[in-house]
Design a protein around this motif. Sequence first.
Motif, PDB file in Angstrom:
ATOM      1  N   UNK A   1       0.804  -1.213   0.000  1.00  0.00           N
ATOM      2  CA  UNK A   1       0.000   0.000   0.000  1.00  0.00           C
ATOM      3  C   UNK A   1       0.840   1.267   0.000  1.00  0.00           C
ATOM      4  N   UNK A   2       2.145   1.151   0.096  1.00  0.00           N
ATOM      5  CA  UNK A   2       2.999   2.328   0.133  1.00  0.00           C
ATOM      6  C   UNK A   2       3.139   2.933  -1.260  1.00  0.00           C
ATOM      7  N   UNK A   3       3.150   4.252  -1.305  1.00  0.00           N
ATOM      8  CA  UNK A   3       3.339   4.969  -2.561  1.00  0.00           C
ATOM      9  C   UNK A   3       4.816   5.004  -2.885  1.00  0.00           C
ATOM     10  N   UNK A   4       5.180   4.513  -4.047  1.00  0.00           N
ATOM     11  CA  UNK A   4       6.585   4.483  -4.421  1.00  0.00           C
ATOM     12  C   UNK A   4       6.912   5.504  -5.495  1.00  0.00           C
ATOM     13  N   UNK A   5       6.205   5.426  -6.612  1.00  0.00           N
ATOM     14  CA  UNK A   5       6.490   6.332  -7.714  1.00  0.00           C
ATOM     15  C   UNK A   5       5.255   6.431  -8.605  1.00  0.00           C
ATOM     16  N   UNK A   6       5.350   7.249  -9.578  1.00  0.00           N
ATOM     17  CA  UNK A   6       4.258   7.422 -10.507  1.00  0.00           C
ATOM     18  C   UNK A   6       4.108   6.169 -11.358  1.00  0.00           C
ATOM     19  N   UNK A   7       2.917   5.632 -11.404  1.00  0.00           N
ATOM     20  CA  UNK A   7       2.665   4.416 -12.164  1.00  0.00           C
ATOM     21  C   UNK A   7       2.806   4.676 -13.661  1.00  0.00           C
ATOM     22  N   UNK A   8       2.458   5.872 -14.109  1.00  0.00           N
ATOM     23  CA  UNK A   8       2.506   6.182 -15.528  1.00  0.00           C
ATOM     24  C   UNK A   8       3.923   6.383 -16.034  1.00  0.00           C
ATOM     25  N   UNK A   9       4.896   6.493 -15.156  1.00  0.00           N
ATOM     26  CA  UNK A   9       6.253   6.759 -15.584  1.00  0.00           C
ATOM     27  C   UNK A   9       7.115   5.523 -15.705  1.00  0.00           C
ATOM     28  N   UNK A  10       6.539   4.336 -15.679  1.00  0.00           N
ATOM     29  CA  UNK A  10       7.343   3.115 -15.687  1.00  0.00           C
ATOM     30  C   UNK A  10       7.921   2.807 -17.061  1.00  0.00           C
ATOM     31  N   UNK A  11       7.100   2.658 -18.072  1.00  0.00           N
ATOM     32  CA  UNK A  11       7.569   2.259 -19.397  1.00  0.00           C
ATOM     33  C   UNK A  11       7.525   3.448 -20.350  1.00  0.00           C
ATOM     34  N   UNK A  12       8.360   4.391 -20.081  1.00  0.00           N
ATOM     35  CA  UNK A  12       8.425   5.594 -20.904  1.00  0.00           C
ATOM     36  C   UNK A  12       9.515   5.410 -21.938  1.00  0.00           C
ATOM     37  N   UNK A  13       9.225   5.816 -23.177  1.00  0.00           N
ATOM     38  CA  UNK A  13      10.231   5.692 -24.215  1.00  0.00           C
ATOM     39  C   UNK A  13      11.390   6.636 -23.928  1.00  0.00           C
ATOM     40  N   UNK A  14      12.590   6.348 -24.431  1.00  0.00           N
ATOM     41  CA  UNK A  14      13.762   7.180 -24.126  1.00  0.00           C
ATOM     42  C   UNK A  14      13.600   8.639 -24.571  1.00  0.00           C
ATOM     43  N   UNK A  15      12.821   8.867 -25.620  1.00  0.00           N
ATOM     44  CA  UNK A  15      12.661  10.246 -26.089  1.00  0.00           C
ATOM     45  C   UNK A  15      11.793  11.069 -25.140  1.00  0.00           C
TER      46      UNK A  15
END
Length: 86
Positions: free
Chosen positions: A68-82
């Motif tokens: 249940x702990x907040x670690x990081x933004x879920x949307x920022x996991x598989x971001x392309x290098x650009x």
Amino acid sequence: MWPILMQFLRSNAPYITFPIAAVVGIIGYNLEGLISDRYTPYSKPIQDQRLERLEDESLKDPTNVEKLKYRENVLGKNVSPSLQTN
């Protein structure tokens, strides 16, 4: 002579191929039994493993749940290098 032999083989194909296939299958089965290792190690049933895991988790501090702990933004996991920001 050959046409008569071929006609005989064609009309009796199941009676000829079945014993050959049976012999090849028996030889292959026994050869596999000699070569392979048939030992499967014992493991506890999944239900028992789950119960033990739940008991272990219940003994911990109930206020400190790591899932249940907040670690990081879920949307920022598989971001392309650009799109990554440095």
